[in-house]
Structures are given as C-alpha cells and as structure tokens.
Scaffold this motif. Sequence first.
Motif, mmCIF file in Angstrom:
data_model
loop_
_atom_site.group_PDB
_atom_site.id
_atom_site.type_symbol
_atom_site.label_atom_id
_atom_site.label_comp_id
_atom_site.label_asym_id
_atom_site.label_seq_id
_atom_site.Cartn_x
_atom_site.Cartn_y
_atom_site.Cartn_z
ATOM 1 N N VAL A 189 54.247 68.105 66.556
ATOM 2 C CA VAL A 189 53.558 69.336 66.371
ATOM 3 C C VAL A 189 54.675 70.442 67.215
ATOM 4 C CG1 VAL A 189 51.728 70.520 66.677
ATOM 5 C CG2 VAL A 189 51.579 67.977 66.456
ATOM 6 N N LEU A 190 54.592 71.553 66.401
ATOM 7 C CA LEU A 190 55.546 72.594 66.825
ATOM 8 C C LEU A 190 54.669 73.441 68.037
ATOM 9 C CD1 LEU A 190 58.096 74.221 66.709
ATOM 10 C CD2 LEU A 190 57.132 75.721 65.106
ATOM 11 N N THR A 191 55.259 73.651 69.073
ATOM 12 C CA THR A 191 54.464 74.261 70.108
ATOM 13 C C THR A 191 54.758 75.858 69.981
ATOM 14 O OG1 THR A 191 56.192 74.012 71.916
ATOM 15 C CG2 THR A 191 54.545 72.358 71.448
ATOM 16 N N ALA A 192 54.119 76.586 70.807
ATOM 17 C CA ALA A 192 54.329 77.969 70.988
ATOM 18 C C ALA A 192 55.568 78.272 71.679
ATOM 19 C CB ALA A 192 53.207 78.806 71.575
ATOM 20 N N GLY A 193 56.159 77.324 72.516
ATOM 21 C CA GLY A 193 57.486 77.242 73.011
ATOM 22 C C GLY A 193 58.723 77.072 72.115
ATOM 23 N N LEU A 194 58.249 76.351 70.722
ATOM 24 C CA LEU A 194 59.493 76.235 69.724
ATOM 25 C C LEU A 194 59.934 74.479 70.037
ATOM 26 C CD1 LEU A 194 61.195 79.403 68.906
ATOM 27 C CD2 LEU A 194 59.419 78.184 67.601
ATOM 28 N N GLU A 195 59.014 73.773 70.723
ATOM 29 C CA GLU A 195 59.382 72.430 70.906
ATOM 30 C C GLU A 195 58.537 71.722 69.796
ATOM 31 O OE1 GLU A 195 60.721 71.315 75.154
ATOM 32 O OE2 GLU A 195 58.833 72.478 75.495
ATOM 33 N N TRP A 196 59.164 70.596 69.320
ATOM 34 C CA TRP A 196 58.403 69.541 68.640
ATOM 35 C C TRP A 196 58.149 68.469 69.424
ATOM 36 C CZ3 TRP A 196 57.133 70.786 63.534
ATOM 37 C CH2 TRP A 196 57.763 71.948 63.057
ATOM 38 N N VAL A 197 56.686 68.712 69.776
ATOM 39 C CA VAL A 197 56.087 67.618 70.670
ATOM 40 C C VAL A 197 55.138 66.677 69.968
ATOM 41 C CG1 VAL A 197 54.443 67.298 72.759
ATOM 42 C CG2 VAL A 197 56.151 69.214 72.520
ATOM 43 N N GLU A 198 55.199 65.339 70.361
ATOM 44 C CA GLU A 198 54.197 64.268 69.513
ATOM 45 C C GLU A 198 53.028 64.673 69.855
ATOM 46 O OE1 GLU A 198 55.330 60.397 71.033
ATOM 47 O OE2 GLU A 198 57.351 60.608 69.864
ATOM 48 N N ALA A 199 52.058 64.601 69.015
ATOM 49 C CA ALA A 199 50.690 64.738 69.081
ATOM 50 C C ALA A 199 49.936 64.134 70.228
ATOM 51 C CB ALA A 199 49.881 64.288 67.708
ATOM 52 N N ALA A 200 50.674 62.697 70.398
ATOM 53 C CA ALA A 200 49.871 62.030 71.567
ATOM 54 C C ALA A 200 50.172 62.550 72.955
ATOM 55 C CB ALA A 200 50.513 60.439 71.589
ATOM 56 N N LYS A 201 51.313 63.385 73.102
ATOM 57 C CA LYS A 201 51.605 64.204 74.255
ATOM 58 C C LYS A 201 50.859 65.648 74.510
ATOM 59 C CE LYS A 201 55.785 61.587 74.689
ATOM 60 N NZ LYS A 201 57.253 61.709 74.616
ATOM 61 N N LEU A 202 50.213 66.005 73.545
ATOM 62 C CA LEU A 202 49.343 67.330 73.762
ATOM 63 C C LEU A 202 48.157 67.029 74.372
ATOM 64 C CD1 LEU A 202 50.237 68.969 70.191
ATOM 65 C CD2 LEU A 202 51.317 69.724 72.357
ATOM 66 N N GLY A 203 47.818 68.253 74.993
ATOM 67 C CA GLY A 203 46.576 68.033 75.635
ATOM 68 C C GLY A 203 45.733 69.411 75.735
ATOM 69 N N GLU A 204 44.669 69.482 75.995
ATOM 70 C CA GLU A 204 43.669 70.857 76.121
ATOM 71 C C GLU A 204 44.330 71.784 76.804
ATOM 72 O OE1 GLU A 204 39.295 71.893 77.334
ATOM 73 O OE2 GLU A 204 39.658 69.839 76.923
ATOM 74 N N GLY A 205 44.458 73.083 76.256
ATOM 75 C CA GLY A 205 45.289 74.138 76.745
ATOM 76 C C GLY A 205 46.624 74.374 76.352
ATOM 77 N N ASP A 206 47.243 73.335 75.855
ATOM 78 C CA ASP A 206 48.408 73.694 75.401
ATOM 79 C C ASP A 206 48.686 74.582 74.009
ATOM 80 O OD1 ASP A 206 49.698 71.933 77.183
ATOM 81 O OD2 ASP A 206 49.509 70.278 75.440
ATOM 82 N N GLU A 207 49.455 75.312 74.101
ATOM 83 C CA GLU A 207 49.793 76.431 72.804
ATOM 84 C C GLU A 207 50.581 75.909 71.806
ATOM 85 O OE1 GLU A 207 50.629 80.018 74.683
ATOM 86 O OE2 GLU A 207 48.459 80.604 74.847
ATOM 87 N N VAL A 208 50.184 76.058 70.530
ATOM 88 C CA VAL A 208 51.016 75.581 69.357
ATOM 89 C C VAL A 208 51.275 76.615 68.433
ATOM 90 C CG1 VAL A 208 50.155 73.490 69.725
ATOM 91 C CG2 VAL A 208 48.953 75.005 68.130
ATOM 92 N N VAL A 209 52.043 76.439 67.406
ATOM 93 C CA VAL A 209 52.187 77.260 66.358
ATOM 94 C C VAL A 209 51.117 77.094 65.368
ATOM 95 C CG1 VAL A 209 53.743 78.324 64.788
ATOM 96 C CG2 VAL A 209 54.744 77.950 66.996
ATOM 97 N N ALA A 210 50.413 77.958 64.857
ATOM 98 C CA ALA A 210 49.419 77.819 64.061
ATOM 99 C C ALA A 210 49.786 78.759 62.840
ATOM 100 C CB ALA A 210 47.965 77.689 64.383
#
Length: 338
Positions: A47-68
């Motif tokens: 998943v693409l984060t707001a910091g432009l890193e591709w992070v596995e969905a399993a490693k994302l948590g509440e409060g993280d920011e993503v590109v939507a």
Amino acid sequence: SSRDYFTNTISWMIAHALYEGPPSELWIVGVDMAVSSEYCVGPGTRVLTAGLEWVEAAKLGEGDEVVAFDEECSRDGFGARRYRRATVEAAQRVVLPSVEVTLSDGTVLVCSKEHRWLSHEQNQHSWRRADALLTGDHRSDGKPSRLVRLLDTWDTLDTYEAGYLAAAFDGEGHLSMPVSGRGAGSQAGSISLGFSQRENAMSERVDRLLAGIGFDVSIHTDPSGCRKYGVRGGREAVLRFLGSVRPPRLLSKFDPDRLGTLQSIATPEVVSVRDLGDVELVALRTSEGTFVADGIASHNSAQRPSCEYWLGVAEAMGVAVRLPMESDLLKCAVAYGV
C-alpha cells in the motif's frame, strides 16, 4: 437515519420492543448476522503511504497516512476523482472467502471475494467486485475486464549512488506542486522536480547516476552557464524518484492533496480469478474509503452493520441482553462504528 441504524429486520424488532416499554431481558436467538469486513486484501499487498513508501498491508496500523483518492467522481464539484491524503482508521486480521486475481501485466492480487477494484469500462471507471471481474464472454467478446493502474511500485534505493543523488537534490533541487484548494493540481504534469548546477564534475555525475537508475532528464543551460535538470516522465516519474531516492527536504514538501486528478498509467486485463477458499486477510479502512494497492486503485474495508447499535441502546436502558455463546454477534471482526 434509517440507513445507518435500521439495517435489517432484527434492528426494527429490537427498537420496537424498546419503544413499547423496555423489557427486563432481551433474548437474541437464531440471528446469524453481524458486522463483518467485506473488502479486504492479502497481508502482503503493498500500500502506498503518504511518505511515498510501499508498505505491506499487514504492517499498517491505525493513524498511519496513505495516498488515497475520491471514492466517486464530482466530489466538491471537480467532476473527476482527485488524489487525497487519508488516515488508516482500522487494520485488522480477518479470515474470509478469497480469490487470487491475475492481471496481464503479471500483477497478482489476493483479496476477499467482495473486495472492490476500480475497473476501466467503456472509457469510464467504475467499482467492481473481485468475484465479478470475469464473465462468461470475458475474453471472447474482445472486451475483457480491466483494472486501473495508477502507479508502478518501487523499492527504496539503499545505495551510495542513491544517497549521492538525494544529497544533490536536497542541496540544489526543487519540487514544484500546485497550491492546494479548489481547482489546484488538476493536471498530471503540474508536479515537477528539478536540479540546478553549473557544469562541473558534480553535474556530470548527477547526470550519469540518474541515467543509471532509469530516470530520463531534460537539460537546459541558461545564459549564466547554469545547467537546469528536469526529471521527465510526468507525475509517475517524480513520485518514483521521491519515493526511491528519498531526498529528505524535498520529500517533506510532498502533499497527496496537491497531486491533482486521477489518471491511469495503464489498464491491465484481468486474466484469471482463482478461488482460494478461506484465507487470512487484512481489513484496511481509510478515512477516504480508498487506497492504492500494488499500484492498482482499490476500495477499502467496509462494514455490514447488524443490530449491535440497538443492543447497546438496550443495555444503556438497563435491559439484560442475552446471546447464545454461538451467536455471530459475539464474533465481530471489526468494531461497529455508527
């Protein structure tokens, strides 16, 4: 509203019982419905984060920011979907009937059967369930289902060469994005990334290193002899440079809300949809209802509310709520949020 609270017959029955006069006990028996996550992706989905890193969905948590992006067109009167910054509101593990979707560009997506992807059909984009991406005449009619690819994925370049480029661009580079607000950033080419340096050993090295990691640049020399480099390839190339090379100063200026309208870089065909049975997935919910999964435009986790709200009202009124231990209402994967 009735849409939010009266979602099934059981909800009406409980509310009616409370309205008539709250009983001392309320038994809920034989109700096989509960809140569930319907739109989920495999834990390894990037998943693409707001910091432009591709992070596995399993490693994302509440409060993280993503590109939507906008779930539907015409939000705020723009007439087209636009990129947005979104916050992860929930990321929980669930087990659901799942499928494996293979695309013509080699992408393999693992998701729940009901997960929705943005499809490209008859020159317009619309949401389609994963288990409905194939039809009887899927390929024979020459019009196979296609998904919307927004970006290609990239990895962070942890090399000396990338570090040199990051330092060079942070020192002498610039990132241009349109101001935020109505009408801003409507064009894909409105974001630009450049670097300025007089012709010397450093400029020659930057030129060589950019070519070495696959970036095309334009070079213009002004009357003073200063060489101005511009990263070619539009929005996709600029984001890939920021995300893979990661110059800190320029990266801090990046804002998803200023990326402008959605434009696909490709629409790969759906080659196959294979049933996987029950698989562990990640129920990812964002504040915008969308995210970018392995470069593909994706909907996020949704909830199917049952009667949990009215059970809570009953308990607040002093009613003893009785549920069999086997009840699905005691096995909610996602907290009810109305």
